[in-house]
Design an enzyme around this catalytic site. Sequence first.
Site, mmCIF file in Angstrom:
data_model
loop_
_atom_site.group_PDB
_atom_site.id
_atom_site.type_symbol
_atom_site.label_atom_id
_atom_site.label_comp_id
_atom_site.label_asym_id
_atom_site.label_seq_id
_atom_site.Cartn_x
_atom_site.Cartn_y
_atom_site.Cartn_z
ATOM 1 N N ARG A 236 0.850 -1.191 0.000
ATOM 2 C CA ARG A 236 0.000 0.000 0.000
ATOM 3 C C ARG A 236 0.884 1.239 0.000
ATOM 4 N NH1 ARG A 236 -2.941 -2.953 -1.591
ATOM 5 N NH2 ARG A 236 -4.921 -3.758 -0.811
ATOM 6 N N ASP A 260 5.593 -0.335 -6.583
ATOM 7 C CA ASP A 260 4.425 -0.604 -7.422
ATOM 8 C C ASP A 260 3.236 0.231 -6.964
ATOM 9 O OD1 ASP A 260 3.046 -2.092 -9.501
ATOM 10 O OD2 ASP A 260 1.933 -3.041 -7.859
ATOM 11 N N GLU A 265 -1.330 8.309 -5.467
ATOM 12 C CA GLU A 265 -1.390 7.766 -6.824
ATOM 13 C C GLU A 265 -2.808 7.681 -7.381
ATOM 14 O OE1 GLU A 265 0.071 3.734 -6.524
ATOM 15 O OE2 GLU A 265 -1.758 3.031 -5.558
ATOM 16 N N HIS A 297 0.906 0.055 -10.204
ATOM 17 C CA HIS A 297 0.062 -0.740 -9.305
ATOM 18 C C HIS A 297 -0.421 -1.994 -10.033
ATOM 19 C CE1 HIS A 297 -2.379 -0.220 -5.410
ATOM 20 N NE2 HIS A 297 -2.410 -1.496 -5.748
#
Length: 331
Positions: A236, A260, A265, A297
């Site tokens: 996260r 990632d 975001e 992500h």
Amino acid sequence: MKIAAFDVREDERADFANAAERTGVEVELHAEALTAANAELARGAAGVSVLGHSQLGAELLETLKSMGVAVAATRTIGVNHIDLDAAKRLGVAVLNADYAPNGVAEYTVMFMLLVLRNYKPALWRGQVYDFSLEGLQGREMRNLTVGVMGTGRIGRTVIRILTGFGCKILAYDPYPNPEAAKVAEYVDIDTLYAKSDLITLHMPLIEHGPNANKHIINRDSIARMKDGVVLINCARGELMDLEALIDNIEAKKIGGLGLDTVETEEELIHRDRRTDILTNRGIAYLRQFPNVVMTQHMAFYTDAAVRSMVDHSVEGIKAVAETGEYRTRLV
């Protein structure tokens, strides 16, 4: 029985069709996020299926409840976009997704290797026919100590994969796992910070309470780490303070990042923003460093995981509507 699905990507449509046929339900697919403006699309549905772009706050949940929608299923593991307290108060069941941990775990280890072996600057050079080696010397995993923060299913799978590299593995979790303890050494968080050459995060985001961990990676915690530490986050984004990452990459305290997911975001991930003026200065600035590898992500994004997320959503809504029970029910 009707189910209304929102945030539907093109790659999910075939899986939804298969799940609908197998379970005998009707699934209406909508590409847009579920909002107050289009909530009428869910009228008459037993449940709604969403992704993270749909923010199911108290007001929207109340609207859904008034339309007869009794179940909200998210095709994600995380549920930060759903007001669980409001759902419980209103009597709306909430389900999350489930999928094997292998995809995220493998992606995590890939990130470790990309950063440790300086693949990003090597790729840049190769694209302009620069095949020099200066500045690209990497490190071998077997010579490093890797700290794993969070030993749930994904964290444990990362640990299992890492055993093949021969590195020393430290683990931190408020609730140690006996299986992980066979191959990793559980330590307190300060010891993990002090002794790890590389740290990877596999925690859920907990914003309140005694185990709250938002910004667990911050200026203070980074200061307690080794110089040149490599940090990996496939969990996260809010677990890491973005400004602290930027400052410590600039200061060379952090030797590399594999990200990632990054806080702030939300307006970027899974969207094409090539022709937009971006206002997210932090992410735009951080991603340009040669020792920072960032992706959109997508650690979860495999054929098996997407199929599982869709299947659990459809099967779960049907099961809860008929029996009140399903194994991923949270509320």
